[in-house]
Design a protein around this motif. Structure first.
Motif, mmCIF file in Angstrom:
data_model
loop_
_atom_site.group_PDB
_atom_site.id
_atom_site.type_symbol
_atom_site.label_atom_id
_atom_site.label_comp_id
_atom_site.label_asym_id
_atom_site.label_seq_id
_atom_site.Cartn_x
_atom_site.Cartn_y
_atom_site.Cartn_z
ATOM 1 N N VAL A 32 -19.130 92.552 6.630
ATOM 2 C CA VAL A 32 -18.398 92.581 7.913
ATOM 3 C C VAL A 32 -17.552 93.849 7.951
ATOM 4 O O VAL A 32 -17.079 94.303 6.903
ATOM 5 C CB VAL A 32 -17.468 91.351 8.124
ATOM 6 N N LYS A 40 -16.634 95.091 4.508
ATOM 7 C CA LYS A 40 -16.325 94.198 3.389
ATOM 8 C C LYS A 40 -17.594 93.418 3.062
ATOM 9 O O LYS A 40 -18.226 92.838 3.966
ATOM 10 C CB LYS A 40 -15.218 93.250 3.835
ATOM 11 N N ILE A 42 -19.334 90.355 1.781
ATOM 12 C CA ILE A 42 -18.970 88.953 1.554
ATOM 13 C C ILE A 42 -19.995 88.263 0.662
ATOM 14 O O ILE A 42 -19.638 87.564 -0.281
ATOM 15 C CB ILE A 42 -18.804 88.212 2.896
ATOM 16 N N PRO A 61 -14.644 78.115 -4.857
ATOM 17 C CA PRO A 61 -13.270 78.149 -4.367
ATOM 18 C C PRO A 61 -13.232 78.685 -2.939
ATOM 19 O O PRO A 61 -14.208 79.263 -2.465
ATOM 20 C CB PRO A 61 -12.573 79.105 -5.339
ATOM 21 N N SER A 62 -12.117 78.485 -2.293
ATOM 22 C CA SER A 62 -11.972 78.956 -0.921
ATOM 23 C C SER A 62 -12.166 80.479 -0.875
ATOM 24 O O SER A 62 -11.651 81.199 -1.721
ATOM 25 C CB SER A 62 -10.575 78.577 -0.443
ATOM 26 N N GLY A 63 -12.933 80.934 0.078
ATOM 27 C CA GLY A 63 -13.172 82.373 0.228
ATOM 28 C C GLY A 63 -14.320 82.876 -0.624
ATOM 29 O O GLY A 63 -14.584 84.087 -0.653
ATOM 30 N N ALA A 64 -15.034 81.965 -1.292
ATOM 31 C CA ALA A 64 -16.132 82.393 -2.165
ATOM 32 C C ALA A 64 -17.358 82.842 -1.376
ATOM 33 O O ALA A 64 -18.231 83.519 -1.912
ATOM 34 C CB ALA A 64 -16.512 81.259 -3.107
ATOM 35 N N GLY A 65 -17.447 82.409 -0.124
ATOM 36 C CA GLY A 65 -18.589 82.810 0.703
ATOM 37 C C GLY A 65 -19.531 81.659 1.031
ATOM 38 O O GLY A 65 -20.651 81.883 1.482
ATOM 39 N N SER A 67 -19.388 79.212 3.471
ATOM 40 C CA SER A 67 -19.719 79.088 4.897
ATOM 41 C C SER A 67 -20.584 80.251 5.332
ATOM 42 O O SER A 67 -21.507 80.088 6.136
ATOM 43 C CB SER A 67 -18.451 79.056 5.744
ATOM 44 N N THR A 68 -20.285 81.436 4.796
ATOM 45 C CA THR A 68 -21.064 82.614 5.181
ATOM 46 C C THR A 68 -22.521 82.426 4.767
ATOM 47 O O THR A 68 -23.431 82.686 5.558
ATOM 48 C CB THR A 68 -20.467 83.885 4.534
HETATM 49 P P1 ADP Z 1 -15.621 79.874 2.101
HETATM 50 O O1 ADP Z 1 -16.455 79.133 3.064
HETATM 51 O O2 ADP Z 1 -16.178 79.878 0.730
HETATM 52 O O3 ADP Z 1 -14.192 79.464 2.101
HETATM 53 P P2 ADP Z 1 -16.182 82.117 3.807
HETATM 54 O O4 ADP Z 1 -17.647 82.240 3.742
HETATM 55 O O5 ADP Z 1 -15.616 81.486 5.030
HETATM 56 O O6 ADP Z 1 -15.623 81.414 2.510
HETATM 57 O O7 ADP Z 1 -15.534 83.563 3.665
HETATM 58 C C1 ADP Z 1 -15.722 84.345 2.511
HETATM 59 C C2 ADP Z 1 -14.797 85.535 2.577
HETATM 60 O O8 ADP Z 1 -15.181 86.390 3.609
HETATM 61 C C3 ADP Z 1 -13.353 85.176 2.816
HETATM 62 O O9 ADP Z 1 -12.553 86.008 2.019
HETATM 63 C C4 ADP Z 1 -13.148 85.480 4.258
HETATM 64 O O10 ADP Z 1 -11.836 85.872 4.510
HETATM 65 C C5 ADP Z 1 -14.101 86.641 4.463
HETATM 66 N N1 ADP Z 1 -14.618 86.712 5.834
HETATM 67 C C6 ADP Z 1 -15.451 85.833 6.419
HETATM 68 N N2 ADP Z 1 -15.739 86.235 7.679
HETATM 69 C C7 ADP Z 1 -15.059 87.392 7.880
HETATM 70 C C8 ADP Z 1 -14.924 88.308 8.965
HETATM 71 N N3 ADP Z 1 -15.573 88.103 10.110
HETATM 72 N N4 ADP Z 1 -14.145 89.388 8.806
HETATM 73 C C9 ADP Z 1 -13.497 89.609 7.621
HETATM 74 N N5 ADP Z 1 -13.577 88.796 6.572
HETATM 75 C C10 ADP Z 1 -14.339 87.699 6.668
#
Ligand code: ADP
Length: 631
Positions: A32, A40, A42, A61-65, A67-68
């Protein structure tokens, strides 16, 4: 919508998937844009596979990716993704994959004002085969509600369901046409322990029918963790473990990371992933080759050669490649049927929201009586012509704000529902758009009629049918244009921003509608003159003045007034510089503006749901700008 679930037969076929779908991904990265530094990363070249008949969980952990990864695999966010996703060994075709997979997002929004049974019936009507009989639909609904233990809630309104029930309903809605692949983003978030384990047990049952069920999950309890057939653990956008859940203990012990006795293995690996036991992440990533290698069993720490070959190449031997059959209806519902179902759903929801409807009726009556009394009898008073001009303007402002504000408040939320339904291929967007456009029309016509009748008679406007109907028509045109403007704004912004942007945009429309009245038209700079003719309120006002103040006899000047300057209405119209206006041009301009705003709303809505390259680029620029401001 009628369906007697008590008499519905339970059939076994619906719960088993006809086709088995295995998903494999290789070198999947997701980037992204971020700040001045560019971007960045992800997801960092992750690999893995999710098999049919299994309940797989993505943990970390939270922020691991998590959902992405789920978004990319479901095809929900693919624009910034690189790498390869294969379905049964063949490269994924997003369009075909969309037909066989369903994505249940985290915010389990469900259509308000409908009961569980009605929601299911709407979904069945939209999603099941055109030739399916009512009884077949009822059977399908019954079976899914049984499976998800929602039978006791069939007559409960969706808004009154508990969090767990709502979550199960959102799963039930997507199970109707028996998708072979199901993605769920954090299905247990917000549920209590019991609902949580019930939800996972149900997903497991769904998977056992041959479906591929993949969910992301935050911190599962030990009992839930043991239910997953396969877990995929992520840390900092990479895969640190893939295999059977409880095997993670053995996997980690091989690396001298010993899970304490009586400790939840899920908690332990997440702590390891968070770096609480030292910097083991890179070692774990390389041990399983960032998801290429699946950890199998206690004694068999790696995949067999053939399995490994499968996993690395991502291609089955030709003989083993099953055909992808989707249970997508063979004969799809036509546009007109979709339109009718959606229109009925909208009307039922409107009708059931009685408090809101009553409030709107009362508001129109009170405002009508109030404005009618403020300008009481002035329509025939030669000393009050300027007041009457003000009355027309006030009526237009009323018909600008009243239809616009509900859109600004309601549509951003409605958008989240459309996003889910549209992504899961419930209906065509054009059918939804047409239903939305039609559904509010009767409400505008009835409420507008109440208001217009009150003010028209109280202010003593000319009792001529053609003038009355034209007055009503112009007010209605103003209302539907304002509604379109509200929808256009609300389709692009959150509730908070919409409620700010809408009224702010309305101000120049009001200003330009009356700018330059009273003479000096040609002294107005050209750009302002052009802007004036972009204000639909100006056309409405010109239309009202032409309708109501031309072709009439001189008004009488009341006895208590010494002198009335504007008894001659033609003279007044000339004084404000409107003698040359042609009403049909104003009407035509209103129709054109309506079409532009409605068309603009449809176009922007479509772009927000599935953006083209220009909109992707614009969103990218927008994010960059936002990132600069956030610094
Ligand atoms: P999880 O589901 O494991 O908590 P996410 O997949 O939501 O994590 O996000 C992974 C990382 O990517 C997080 O650090 C989040 O802040 C970052 N992130 C996700 N989407 C965006 C975006 N559109 N812009 C910037 N950072 C993003």
């Amino acid at each position: 919508m009628e369906c007697d679930l008590k008499t519905s037969r339970r059939t076994a076929c619906r719960l088993s998937a006809d086709s088995r779908i295995d998903i494999e991904f290789q070198d999947l990265s997701y980037t992204v844009p971020e700040g001045r530094n560019g971007s960045k990363l992800i997801l960092r070249s992750v690999n893995g596979r999710f098999q049919s008949g299994e309940l797989s969980a993505i943990l970390g952990p939270s922020g691991a990716g998590k959902s992405t990864l789920l978004n990319v695999l479901a095809g929900y966010k693919v624009h910034h993704a690189t790498g390869q996703v294969s379905i049964n060994g063949r490269l994924r075709n997003l369009k075909d994959f969309g037909k066989i997979s369903r994505y249940i997002m985290q915010d389990d929004l469900v259509q308000p004002m409908l009961t569980v049974q009605e929601s299911m019936m709407v979904a069945a009507n939209l999603k099941l085969d055109l030739n399916a009989t009512q009884q077949e639909k009822c059977n399908a609904i019954q079976e899914i509600l049984d499976l998800l233990r929602l039978t006791s809630t069939v007559d409960t309104r969706t808004t009154e369901l508990s969090g767990g029930q709502r979550k199960r309903l959102s799963i039930a809605l997507e199970l109707l046409n028996n998708p072979p692949v199901l993605f769920l983003d954090e299905p247990t978030t917000g549920l209590d322990d019991l609902s949580c384990s019930q939800c996972i047990a149900l997903l497991k049952q769904i998977a056992l029918g041959g479906r591929t069920v993949v969910c992301s999950i935050h911190t599962p309890s030990a009992s839930i963790f043991s239910k997953f057939d396969s877990v995929y653990i992520m840390s900092m956008g990479q895969c640190i473990y893939q295999g059977f859940g409880l095997d993670v203990v053995f996997f980690l012990s091989n690396l001298d990371l010993h899970c304490p006795k009586h400790y939840n293995p899920a908690d332990f690996i997440i702590e390891v992933a968070s770096g609480e036991y030292g910097n083991y992440q890179e070692k774990l990533v390389s041990t399983i080759d960032n998801g290429r290698i699946k950890y199998c069993e206690k004694n068999d720490t790696r995949l067999t050669e053939s399995e490994r070959k499968f996993s690395v190449n991502g291609i089955y031997a030709e003989d083993d490649t099953p055909e992808i059959h989707s249970n997508y209806p063979k004969e799809k519902l036509g546009w007109m049927q979709q339109y009718k179902i959606l229109l009925m759903r909208m009307w039922v929801q409107m009708w059931r929201d009685k408090c809101y409807m009553l409030l709107r009726v009362i508001l129109h009556i009170i405002t009508g009586v109030l404005i009618g009394n403020v300008y009481l009898g002035m329509g025939v008073d030669g000393s009050k012509t300027l007041f009457v001009f003000g009355f027309y303007f006030i009526c237009l402002i009323f018909f600008m704000y009243i239809p616009m504000m509900p859109c600004l408040l309601q549509f951003p939320r409605e958008f989240q529902l459309i996003k889910r339904e549209h992504f899961n291929k419930w209906y065509r967007l054009s059918a939804y758009f047409a239903a939305l456009t039609t559904s509010t029309l009767p409400v505008h016509l009835v409420l507008g009629c109440i208001y217009v009748m009150l003010v028209y008679f109280l202010t003593n406007q000319p009792m001529e049918l053609n003038r009355l109907s034209m007055f009503y028509f112009i007010c209605m045109m103003t209302a539907v244009i304002s509604e379109s403007l509200g929808l256009l704004i609300a389709s692009q912004f959150s509730i908070v921003n919409s409620v700010f942007v809408g009224p702010v945009i309305a101000v120049p429309f009001m200003l330009l509608a009356v700018y330059g009245f009273g003479g000096g038209y040609y002294s107005i700079p050209k750009w302002i003159r052009i802007a004036m003719y972009c204000s639909y309120l100006r056309y409405s006002l010109e239309g009202l003045i032409q309708t109501m103040l031309t072709g009439r006899e001189k008004l009488a000047c009341p006895e208590h007034e010494e002198f009335c300057i504007y008894t001659d209405l033609e003279y007044f119209v000339k004084e404000i510089g409107m003698q040359d206006n042609i009403i049909w041009i104003d009407i035509a301009a209103l129709v054109v503006i309506y079409l532009i705003f409605r068309g603009g709303f449809y176009y922007l809505l479509r772009q927000r749901l599935s953006p083209n390259k220009t909109f992707i680029a614009l969103a990218y620029v927008g994010r960059l700008v936002k990132a600069q401001f956030a610094r």
